[in-house]
Design an enzyme around this catalytic site. Structure first.
Site, PDB file in Angstrom:
ATOM      1  N   GLU A  18      42.621   8.807  -4.751  1.00 18.92           N
ATOM      2  CA  GLU A  18      41.718   7.736  -5.232  1.00 18.92           C
ATOM      3  C   GLU A  18      42.455   6.771  -6.160  1.00 18.92           C
ATOM      4  O   GLU A  18      42.216   5.566  -6.122  1.00 18.92           O
ATOM      5  CB  GLU A  18      40.505   8.354  -5.941  1.00 18.92           C
ATOM      6  CG  GLU A  18      39.631   9.202  -5.034  1.00 18.92           C
ATOM      7  CD  GLU A  18      39.192   8.491  -3.756  1.00 18.92           C
ATOM      8  OE1 GLU A  18      39.056   9.160  -2.725  1.00 18.92           O
ATOM      9  OE2 GLU A  18      39.032   7.250  -3.784  1.00 18.92           O
ATOM     10  N   HIS A  46      44.073   4.069  -4.445  1.00 20.81           N
ATOM     11  CA  HIS A  46      43.178   2.914  -4.209  1.00 20.81           C
ATOM     12  C   HIS A  46      43.063   2.068  -5.469  1.00 20.81           C
ATOM     13  O   HIS A  46      43.125   0.832  -5.407  1.00 20.81           O
ATOM     14  CB  HIS A  46      41.770   3.396  -3.804  1.00 20.81           C
ATOM     15  CG  HIS A  46      41.692   4.015  -2.437  1.00 20.81           C
ATOM     16  ND1 HIS A  46      42.256   3.468  -1.327  1.00 20.81           N
ATOM     17  CD2 HIS A  46      41.091   5.169  -2.027  1.00 20.81           C
ATOM     18  CE1 HIS A  46      42.021   4.240  -0.276  1.00 20.81           C
ATOM     19  NE2 HIS A  46      41.325   5.288  -0.671  1.00 20.81           N
TER      20      HIS A  46
END
Lengths: 82, 378
Positions: free
Chosen positions: B120, B123
């Site tokens: 994550e 990202h």
């Protein structure tokens, strides 16, 4: 109405697939269910795109391997750009 | 690899992060270390550095939530979507949300928090998903990675470096010297009764005594210390340093000279350093520090400047209020300027010129006065 479980579970797989393609492959929400589509409809194209992205055999069909992958845990971020 | 449409990326290399809340599945410090480790994965291959905030707006806010949680992209209960994150930018951008209907673990039994967080945070830094099944940024969670040997794939490294480039030139792979430097006319004699030190610190169970361009490396298992050039281990570190201390829980030694400080792990200088000592919370009037010591019981670091000291909270990463204080006030008997300090066997050792004070922090008193080089079995 579908009489046996098979038809009903087929429906739920199609719903799952529809949702998956909408969430991660930019399938338009109003795309028709692919069961009534020929090989070249938007949904079949999206299945091909998903199969290619995730390294599956590109068949354009909702085969068991493709369905299995759709059930796998994953990141919620789309695979193709919104 | 791929990047988000429009290739959003951070325009600065020092980013802040904040853990907004915690999952009930894990102890808080396990979450802290999983996030820290996940950030380090990206820090090691880019010029990016991260510091933690405990309140207010941070670039990357990390939170746990279930179902609808305020961003119109609800989670879906156990399984399927594990987490999601937003591309670099203000507000919700850069943030990472974790589905608390998952069972978060530190191993691979449930859903490993470190692995998902590392993905994550990719990202949050600007990476989109990868089609490479070996890549961390591949969309499907794979729990069978050997966590101990986790490495970014080349695809991940190529992706993040396409956004931020490689880490600053880290020194050539430092040699791991085995030969001591033979003492010569310009090298200090270890048994000189007038010997004093610039800085002293522990490092992974050994004790390092720094002096000018050299240091003695004392292992408690070996009688004779090794005498080495600082540059053989850390070419980019300065000689004649002012202070050094080890935060054992982070396996990191911090080295200070003037108004800068470096972080080293073993013989590797960490990317993103040197940093200014004022980022720790010192006022501009403080231009250098004399000595530093980490109190692992209290998780506090004491910085000594002239006859005063400051206290730094290693968890909050900020200076405690109400400082500086007179050193002698809280360390009775330590009433001279401190050149160097370290902790061993629960005692604090303060060096001042050729003298060394052994201080018992529980009894709050000096228990022995020794020669500075008493550790060399002269």
């Amino acid at each position: 109405y579908p009489l046996d479980g098979a038809a009903r579970s087929q429906d739920s797989s199609m719903d799952l697939a529809q949702k998956y393609l909408e969430n991660y492959y930019n399938l338009a929400k109003d795309a028709k269910q692919f069961v009534r589509e020929r090989d070249s409809g938007p949904v079949v194209r999206k299945i091909r795109e998903m199969q290619k992205f995730l390294g599956l055999k590109v068949t354009g069909k909702l085969d068991s391997k493709t369905l299995e992958v759709m059930h796998k845990p994953r990141c919620g971020v789309p695979d193709v750009g919104h | 690899f791929s990047t988000f449409p429009g290739v959003p990326k951070w325009t600065k290399t020092h980013l802040t992060y904040r853990i907004v809340n915690y999952t009930p599945d894990l102890p808080k410090d396990a979450v802290d270390s999983a996030i820290e480790k996940a950030l380090k994965v990206w820090e090691e291959v880019t010029p990016l550095t991260f510091s933690r905030l405990y309140e207010g707006e941070a670039d990357i806010k990390i939170s746990f939530a279930v179902r609808e949680h305020g961003d119109f992209v609800p989670f879906d209960g156990p399984g399927n979507v594990l987490a999601h994150a937003y591309a670099p930018g203000p507000g919700i951008n850069g943030d990472a949300h974790f589905d608390d209907d998952e069972k978060w673990t530190m191993d691979t039994a449930g859903t490993n928090l470190f692995l998902v967080a590392a993905h994550e945070l990719g990202h949050s830094l600007g990476l989109f998903h990868s089609t490479n099944m070996e890549a961390l940024m591949y969309p499907l969670y794979s729990s069978f990675k050997d966590l101990a040997r986790f490495r970014l794939s080349q695809d991940d490294v190529d992706g993040i470096q396409s956004l931020y480039g490689p880490p600053p030139a880290s020194p050539e792979d430092p040699l791991v010297p085995t030969e001591s430097v033979p003492p010569g006319p310009e090298t200090p004699a270890m048994c000189d009764p007038a010997l004093s030190f610039d800085a002293v610190t522990t490092l992974r169970g050994e004790i390092l005594f720094f002096k000018d361009r050299h240091f003695w490396r004392k292992s408690l298992r070996v009688l004779e210390p090794q005498f080495l050039l600082i540059s053989t281990f850390w070419p980019s570190l300065p000689s004649g340093m002012d202070a050094a201390y080890e935060v054992t829980s982070k396996d990191t030694v911090f080295i200070f000279k003037g108004n800068q400080f470096w972080a080293i792990k073993g013989n590797e200088v960490q990317a993103g350093y040197p940093r200014g000592i004022h980022t720790l919370g010192f006022p501009p009037t403080v231009r250098r520090i004399d000595a530093a010591i980490y109190d692992k019981e209290k998780k506090k670091t004491y910085f000594f400047v002239e006859d005063e000291y400051w206290r730094f909270d290693e968890r909050r990463q900020s200076m405690d209020p109400g400082f500086p204080k007179q050193t002698a006030e809280d360390f009775p008997g330590v009433d001279t300027k401190v050149d160097a300090a370290f902790e061993q066997f629960g005692f604090f050792y303060f060096f001042s010129g050729s003298s060394q004070l052994e201080y018992d922090p529980n009894a709050k008193k000096v228990t022995h006065i020794l020669k500075s080089n008493s550790w060399f079995n002269c």
